[in-house]
Every structure is written in structure tokens, then in C-alpha cells.
Design an enzyme around this catalytic site. Structure first.
Site, short mmCIF file in Angstrom:
data_model
loop_
_atom_site.label_atom_id
_atom_site.label_comp_id
_atom_site.label_asym_id
_atom_site.label_seq_id
_atom_site.Cartn_x
_atom_site.Cartn_y
_atom_site.Cartn_z
N ARG A 244 0.86 -1.18 0.00
CA ARG A 244 0.00 0.00 0.00
C ARG A 244 0.89 1.23 0.00
O ARG A 244 1.96 1.23 0.66
CB ARG A 244 -0.91 0.02 1.24
CG ARG A 244 -2.11 -0.90 1.15
CD ARG A 244 -3.12 -0.46 0.08
NE ARG A 244 -4.27 -1.35 -0.04
CZ ARG A 244 -4.39 -2.35 -0.91
NH1 ARG A 244 -3.41 -2.63 -1.74
NH2 ARG A 244 -5.49 -3.08 -0.94
N GLU A 273 -3.37 7.55 -3.98
CA GLU A 273 -3.62 7.22 -5.38
C GLU A 273 -5.10 7.46 -5.73
O GLU A 273 -5.94 7.34 -4.83
CB GLU A 273 -3.20 5.77 -5.69
CG GLU A 273 -3.95 4.70 -4.92
CD GLU A 273 -3.38 3.30 -5.17
OE1 GLU A 273 -2.17 3.10 -5.02
OE2 GLU A 273 -4.19 2.41 -5.50
N HIS A 291 -1.12 0.46 -10.00
CA HIS A 291 -1.78 -0.53 -9.14
C HIS A 291 -2.28 -1.74 -9.95
O HIS A 291 -3.47 -2.03 -9.98
CB HIS A 291 -2.92 0.12 -8.35
CG HIS A 291 -3.28 -0.65 -7.10
ND1 HIS A 291 -3.75 -0.06 -5.95
CD2 HIS A 291 -3.25 -1.99 -6.83
CE1 HIS A 291 -3.98 -0.99 -5.04
NE2 HIS A 291 -3.69 -2.17 -5.56
C1 8YV Z 1 -6.73 -5.09 -5.99
C2 8YV Z 1 -5.08 -5.13 -4.04
O1 8YV Z 1 -6.59 -4.77 -7.30
O2 8YV Z 1 -6.27 -7.00 -3.27
C3 8YV Z 1 -5.63 -6.00 -2.99
O3 8YV Z 1 -5.42 -5.70 -1.80
O4 8YV Z 1 -4.37 -4.22 -3.79
C4 8YV Z 1 -5.35 -5.35 -5.49
O5 8YV Z 1 -5.00 -6.63 -5.83
C5 8YV Z 1 -7.54 -4.04 -5.33
O6 8YV Z 1 -7.41 -4.00 -3.96
C6 8YV Z 1 -8.99 -4.25 -5.67
O7 8YV Z 1 -9.85 -3.72 -4.74
#
Ligand code: 8YV
Length: 325
Positions: A244, A273, A291
Site C-alpha cells: 500500500r 492514489e 496498481h
Molecule cells: C486489488 C489489491 O486490485 O487485493 C488488494 O489488496 O491491492 C489489489 O489486488 C484491489 O485491492 C482491488 O480492490
């Protein structure tokens, strides 16, 4: 079997196959515009639907969750990370929250490995040279990066994604694995990759050629990687973040890259972001991705199916397999 009495709101567009499956089961409301919903729209969704299915782009805050007259009983997050949801308030409001672990482990680790290679081998710089029509031809000292094979990878966090990364790096690239995590991993887990555990983050930072972050986001890990810690890294080292954005202090990282305290960074996630600190855009020694961690057709479909399994179990009166609270 279709149940017209259960209304589901999906906050973003999902892969068509998963949306179709959801429509076969429930009364589904899609967000045709595919732009993140406002706080008021999210509140209204909690009041009108039995389940809300958000993503990382939806801030399900204490304020949103505290809206009166809620109909929603479950939030089925599309993603493994759930720092977009105020878990404590969800719990006190009696709303069940689920996530989507396992199915995105390999693709996220692949993205971390991709960024590691891009940063080490200066791939973004090379691509820009060609895209900007500035390449004059091969040169013996042109864009020399750092060798990856045989180097030391330092993992911060040793959960599923970190271990998948360790596997690829150790068995694919002969890398030595060192790590730090909040709690010491089981000896068998470390032994699988001949990994060495350090009791502090500082020791990992000082002893690795590549650092890859695999801890959850949220208040406890905000700016875990700060100026002081960046200064402990080797001048030839690279920082990779697929966790993150707010785990890293962006201003400190920009300074570290500008002043070459470290050689480079590969980032898939950003503080605030989709806003990106303009400081990153002015740098050569950073590889930036929007991302993309889990962005493969297979994984996004599997994530959707995981959400379907969770809410289906919940509405059948069973415990959802990925219940967070
Ligand atoms: C997703 C991610 O694209 O799963 C997670 O925590 O960061 C990513 O794989 C995103 O969160 C979708 O909500």
C-alpha cells in the site's frame, strides 16, 4: 438459484463473467459509469442493498458505515487488502466484512518481481529512450543496471504474497532471502527458501540488495519506511512496493532517489492514489505502475468468484470462508 429479494450493489465494473454470474443469483445493481462512488452514494447503497461489494477505490469510512437505517449486512470486498474499510466501525455496526485472499497471491508477487527487474535493469528508462526517439544505438556503458541473480532480497512482511515472491526469487533467480515480520515465521516456512529472519526491519534494510514490502496498509504501518530507514539501505539497493502506498513516506523516498541514497524504486501503489506525487514523475530511477498487482484476467475473475462464494455462504446462514470481521 436466483433470489430477487437479495439486492447487491457492486461499486465498480467487474469482469463480465463474474457480473453475469452475480446476476443469475441476485438482484444486482451495477455502477455502469465505473467511476468510484461518492460517500453519499455509498451511504445510500448501504441503505438500499443487502450486500455492498466495494474495491480499494471506495473509502468505506466510519461516517459512511454509521449511516442510519442500513439494510446491508455484509460488505464483500473485492481485494485482499481492506484498509479502505473502517473495520472497527463495521464490527460495531454489526456488518460482516470479507476479502479475497489466496487467488491474487501469485499475480501480486509476479508484479513485485516485475518491478524488481524493471528497477534493477532500468527498464523504464530504456523504454522512455526509445519512446522519445532518443536512442542513438547500443553503447558499452549505456543504461548499466544491477544484476539480480544471486543477490539478496529483503522481505518486509512474510505472509502469502511475500512467500510467493521468495519462491520466485529464490528458485528462479538464485536469490538469498532475508526477512522481517511482526511475528517470527514458523521455522518450516523459512527453511523452504533458506530464508534468514531478522528481529528488526533495520537489519533487513541494511543487508539487502532489494527490499520488497508485503505488509498490510493502515495506521499501524503508515510511513513504516521513512527517511531514517531509507538511509539504512545500500546505495545500490532498490525498494519495491506492491503493498500500500502509505507504507512509504513518499517525500522521503523522492529525496532518497534524487540524492541517490538508494539506486532505484519500483512502485505499484501510491499514497493518495490515483494522485501521484509529481516528484516521482521527474525521476529517472523509478519504475511506476498503476496498481496492477492483481490485474490479470484469471485473477480478477477468481477474485469476483471468491466474493460470490463469501456472500452466498453468508446469505445461506453459513460462515463466509474469508470473513475478516
Ligand atoms: C486489488 C489489491 O486490485 O487485493 C488488494 O489488496 O491491492 C489489489 O489486488 C484491489 O485491492 C482491488 O480492490
Amino acid at each position: 438459484m436466483f433470489n430477487a429479494n437479495l439486492k447487491i450493489i457492486i461499486t465498480r465494473r467487474w469482469p463480465a463473467a463474474v457480473e453475469a454470474k452475480l446476476k443469475e443469483l441476485f438482484d444486482v445493481q451495477l455502477n455502469e459509469r465505473d467511476i468510484p462512488m461518492t460517500a453519499d452514494e455509498l451511504k445510500a447503497a448501504l441503505q438500499s442493498a443487502d450486500a455492498l461489494l466495494p474495491t480499494v477505490t471506495d473509502a468505506i469510512t466510519a461516517d459512511v458505515l454509521s449511516v442510519p437505517n442500513k439494510r446491508a449486512k455484509i460488505i464483500g470486498n473485492f481485494g485482499v487488502g481492506y484498509n479502505n474499510i473502517d473495520i472497527n466501525t463495521a464490527k460495531s455496526e454489526g456488518i460482516v466484512v470479507t476479502n479475497t485472499p489466496h487467488v491474487l497471491t501469485d499475480c501480486t508477487a509476479d508484479t513485485a518481481m516485475l518491478l524488481l527487474l524493471m528497477s534493477a535493469r532500468r527498464a523504464s528508462e530504456g523504454e522512455r529512450l526509445i519512446a522519445n526517439k532518443q536512442w542513438q544505438g547500443w553503447g558499452p556503458t549505456q543504461l548499466m543496471g544491477q544484476k539480480v541473480t544471486g543477490k539478496t532480497l529483503g522481505l518486509i512482511g512474510f505472509g502469502r504474497i511475500a512467500q510467493a515472491m521468495a519462491k520466485k526469487a529464490h528458485f528462479g533467480f538464485g536469490m538469498k532471502i532475508i526477512c522481517h515480520a511482526r511475528s517470527k515465521p514458523a521455522p518450516e516456512a523459512l527453511k523452504e527458501f533458506d530464508a534468514v529472519y531478522y528481529a528488526t526491519i533495520e537489519e533487513v534494510l541494511a543487508n539487502a540488495d532489494f527490499i520488497s514490502l508485503h505488509c498490510p496498509g493502515g495506521a499501524a504501518t503508515r510511513h513504516l519506511i521513512n527517511e531514517q530507514r531509507l538511509k539504512l539501505m545500500r546505495p545500490t539497493a532498490h525498494l519495491i512496493n506492491t503493498a500500500r502506498g502509505d507504507v512509504v513516506d513518499s517525500k522521503a523516498l523522492i529525496k532518497a532517489l534524487q540524492e541517490r541514497w538508494i539506486a532505484g524504486a519500483g512502485l505499484d501503489v501510491f499514497e493518495g492514489e490515483p494522485q501521484i506525487d509529481p516528484g516521482f514523475l521527474a525521476l529517472d530511477n523509478v519504475a511506476l505502475l498503476p496498481h496492477l498487482g492483481s490485474a490479470t484476467e484469471e485473477t480478477r475473475i477468481a477474485m469476483g468468484n471468491r466474493v460470490i462464494n463469501n456472500i452466498t455462504a453468508f446469505f445461506a446462514g453459513k460462515e463466509p470462508q474469508d470473513r475478516v470481521v
